[in-house]
Design a protein around this motif. Structure first.
Motif, mmCIF file in Angstrom:
data_model
loop_
_atom_site.group_PDB
_atom_site.id
_atom_site.type_symbol
_atom_site.label_atom_id
_atom_site.label_comp_id
_atom_site.label_asym_id
_atom_site.label_seq_id
_atom_site.Cartn_x
_atom_site.Cartn_y
_atom_site.Cartn_z
ATOM 1 N N SER A 118 -6.339 -1.723 -13.176
ATOM 2 C CA SER A 118 -7.585 -1.740 -13.572
ATOM 3 C C SER A 118 -8.691 -2.358 -12.660
ATOM 4 N N SER A 119 -8.080 -2.874 -11.599
ATOM 5 C CA SER A 119 -8.871 -3.469 -10.567
ATOM 6 C C SER A 119 -9.007 -2.363 -9.339
ATOM 7 N N GLU A 120 -10.308 -2.126 -9.124
ATOM 8 C CA GLU A 120 -10.433 -1.180 -8.026
ATOM 9 C C GLU A 120 -10.048 -1.784 -6.897
ATOM 10 N N HIS A 121 -10.363 -3.091 -6.503
ATOM 11 C CA HIS A 121 -10.043 -3.457 -5.259
ATOM 12 C C HIS A 121 -8.501 -3.645 -5.223
ATOM 13 N N ALA A 122 -7.893 -3.766 -6.272
ATOM 14 C CA ALA A 122 -6.337 -4.023 -6.175
ATOM 15 C C ALA A 122 -5.524 -2.799 -5.823
ATOM 16 N N VAL A 123 -6.446 -1.357 -6.262
ATOM 17 C CA VAL A 123 -5.867 -0.208 -5.986
ATOM 18 C C VAL A 123 -6.216 0.096 -4.647
ATOM 19 N N GLN A 124 -7.326 -0.087 -3.849
ATOM 20 C CA GLN A 124 -7.648 0.100 -2.794
ATOM 21 C C GLN A 124 -6.793 -0.585 -1.989
ATOM 22 N N LYS A 125 -6.400 -1.977 -2.210
ATOM 23 C CA LYS A 125 -5.567 -2.588 -1.293
ATOM 24 C C LYS A 125 -4.254 -2.019 -1.300
ATOM 25 N N ALA A 126 -3.678 -1.407 -2.502
ATOM 26 C CA ALA A 126 -2.367 -0.814 -2.599
ATOM 27 C C ALA A 126 -2.290 0.462 -1.717
ATOM 28 N N TYR A 127 -3.223 1.100 -1.757
ATOM 29 C CA TYR A 127 -3.283 2.642 -0.827
ATOM 30 C C TYR A 127 -3.413 2.232 0.843
ATOM 31 N N ALA A 128 -3.865 1.068 0.996
ATOM 32 C CA ALA A 128 -4.243 0.616 2.460
ATOM 33 C C ALA A 128 -2.743 0.317 2.915
ATOM 34 N N GLU A 129 -1.832 -0.353 2.132
ATOM 35 C CA GLU A 129 -0.477 -0.782 2.290
ATOM 36 C C GLU A 129 0.105 0.361 2.434
ATOM 37 N N ILE A 130 0.221 1.380 1.740
ATOM 38 C CA ILE A 130 1.146 2.527 1.639
ATOM 39 C C ILE A 130 0.621 3.214 3.151
ATOM 40 N N MET A 131 -0.697 3.724 3.562
ATOM 41 C CA MET A 131 -1.244 4.118 4.621
ATOM 42 C C MET A 131 -0.718 3.690 5.763
ATOM 43 N N ASP A 132 -0.829 2.017 5.924
ATOM 44 C CA ASP A 132 -0.248 1.454 6.936
ATOM 45 C C ASP A 132 1.299 1.658 7.037
ATOM 46 N N THR A 133 1.973 1.740 6.068
ATOM 47 C CA THR A 133 3.503 2.189 6.175
ATOM 48 C C THR A 133 3.794 3.566 6.374
ATOM 49 N N PHE A 134 3.394 4.588 5.897
ATOM 50 C CA PHE A 134 3.499 5.948 5.731
ATOM 51 C C PHE A 134 2.648 6.896 6.613
ATOM 52 N N GLY A 135 1.427 6.513 6.794
ATOM 53 C CA GLY A 135 0.575 6.927 7.497
ATOM 54 C C GLY A 135 -0.085 8.204 6.819
ATOM 55 N N ARG A 136 0.265 8.523 5.569
ATOM 56 C CA ARG A 136 -0.177 9.718 4.702
ATOM 57 C C ARG A 136 0.297 9.541 3.287
ATOM 58 N N ILE A 137 -0.324 10.288 2.481
ATOM 59 C CA ILE A 137 0.008 10.258 1.304
ATOM 60 C C ILE A 137 -0.045 11.615 0.566
ATOM 61 N N ASP A 138 1.175 12.274 -0.110
ATOM 62 C CA ASP A 138 1.094 13.822 -0.675
ATOM 63 C C ASP A 138 1.160 13.779 -1.985
ATOM 64 N N SER A 139 1.736 12.890 -2.770
ATOM 65 C CA SER A 139 1.895 13.171 -4.344
ATOM 66 C C SER A 139 1.815 11.716 -4.882
ATOM 67 N N VAL A 140 0.885 11.732 -5.925
ATOM 68 C CA VAL A 140 0.562 10.524 -6.467
ATOM 69 C C VAL A 140 0.590 10.809 -7.935
ATOM 70 N N VAL A 141 1.383 9.907 -8.593
ATOM 71 C CA VAL A 141 1.283 10.043 -10.132
ATOM 72 C C VAL A 141 0.916 8.838 -10.991
ATOM 73 N N ALA A 142 -0.268 8.926 -11.832
ATOM 74 C CA ALA A 142 -0.880 7.747 -12.358
ATOM 75 C C ALA A 142 -0.096 7.646 -13.533
ATOM 76 N N SER A 143 0.898 6.587 -13.794
ATOM 77 C CA SER A 143 1.576 6.607 -14.946
ATOM 78 C C SER A 143 1.412 5.348 -15.760
ATOM 79 N N ALA A 144 0.673 4.300 -15.093
ATOM 80 C CA ALA A 144 0.612 3.099 -15.580
ATOM 81 C C ALA A 144 -0.441 3.197 -16.878
ATOM 82 N N GLY A 145 -0.018 2.708 -18.050
ATOM 83 C CA GLY A 145 -0.586 2.700 -19.282
ATOM 84 C C GLY A 145 -0.035 1.851 -20.462
ATOM 85 N N ILE A 146 -0.831 1.464 -21.180
ATOM 86 C CA ILE A 146 -0.432 0.630 -22.469
ATOM 87 C C ILE A 146 -0.884 1.517 -23.669
#
Length: 306
Positions: A118-146
């Motif tokens: 629910s935090s745009e900043h937190a989501v951006q930070k998560a993607y930054a870590e993914i890109m730093d670790t893997f260098g790319r992102i191919d498939s994303v599933v937005a499954s979080a929900g209540i």
């Protein structure tokens, strides 16, 4: 007479075998036949793809991760609200991946990331870590929900706002940051997890804000699919019906009548198992659905057709 000749022949063969055994000669045995390995279209493989799933520490999100690993994924980001739970799930999935993809054990890299979607900043930070670790992102599933059950008159506003912040805004932030990273690399696949509730009104439980939030997610996917279609980013929707997750099983253990009601309203007469979504999520996330965007797959036992 024919039976006697057959018996004599078999006796002779037996004596010959015994002679070979006692003379020290080892007969070469024919290898036991083994069942052929399962075959599937190569386009369904997740091998070589970097995947990310939100709400992945438990429930359907965790099952989506297992489906990716079972289909050859060795680079995976497990994203959830609590850091400890995300990392614990990542460790479990890594063990599962090592057993499933033993020939690629050295390439397995599964990480857990804390993120409040629910935090745009937190989501951006998560993607930054993914890109730093893997260098790319191919498939994303937005499954979080209540989901919560209050009548419309009694639903507290702060609870409605939280639900929309996670279910709707969280899905939007997740999809938008995915596209920002996918477009420069040539594209990718985004799957937003909605619900059959995006199409029908569930009964008997009252859940108007939830139903509306999932309808928003469904239409959001269609809109984003059109906006990003020529940029190589596909956006589709997976809409589950009533699924027997661990949490749902716990709830229904104390309300057997509700379970009977849900089953009676489902044409197949039963609730789904989380594993029933594995094929659909892999299809939508893999190259097997490369000419598919803005579409919805419902896995609901036929609930929405009546």
């Amino acid at each position: 007479m024919a039976a006697a000749r057959l018996a004599t022949r078999q006796s002779g063969l037996l004596r010959g075998a015994l002679t070979l055994r006692h003379s020290g000669v080892t007969a070469v045995s024919r290898p036991m036949s083994t069942a052929p390995s399962p075959k599937t279209l190569p386009s369904f493989s997740m091998q070589g793809k970097v995947c990310m799933v939100t709400g992945a520490a438990r429930g359907l999100g965790y099952e989506f991760c297992r489906a990716f690993v079972s289909s050859g994924c060795t680079s995976l980001a497990v994203v959830d609200l609590k850091d400890e739970e995300a990392k614990s799930a990542a460790a479990e999935l890594k063990t599962f991946a090592q057993a499933t993809n033993s020939d690629a054990a050295d390439a397995i890299n599964i990480i857990g990331i804390e993120c409040d979607v629910s935090s745009e900043h937190a989501v951006q930070k998560a993607y930054a870590e993914i890109m730093d670790t893997f260098g790319r992102i191919d498939s994303v599933v937005a499954s979080a929900g209540i989901v919560e059950n209050y009548s419309a008159f009694d639903y507290p506003f702060d609870r409605i706002k939280k639900l929309y912040d996670i279910n709707v805004h969280g899905a939007f932030f997740t999809a938008r940051e995915a596209a920002r990273n996918m477009i420069p690399q040539g594209g990718g696949s985004i799957v937003l997890v909605a619900s059959m509730s995006a199409n029908i009104v569930n009964i008997p439980q009252p859940q108007t804000p939830y139903n509306a939030s999932k309808a928003a997610v469904k239409h959001m996917a269609s809109s984003l699919a059109v906006e990003w279609a020529k940029k190589g980013v596909r956006v589709n929707v997976l809409s589950p019906g009533y699924m027997l997750t661990k949490l749902t099983r716990t709830i229904l253990a104390h309300d057997t009548e509700l379970k009977k009601t849900w089953e009676s309203l489902t044409p197949m007469g039963k609730m789904g198992e989380p594993e029933d979504l594995a094929g659909a999520i892999v299809f939508l996330s893999s190259d097997a659905s490369s000419f598919m965007t803005g579409s919805e797959i419902r896995v609901d036992g036929g609930y929405c057709v009546i």
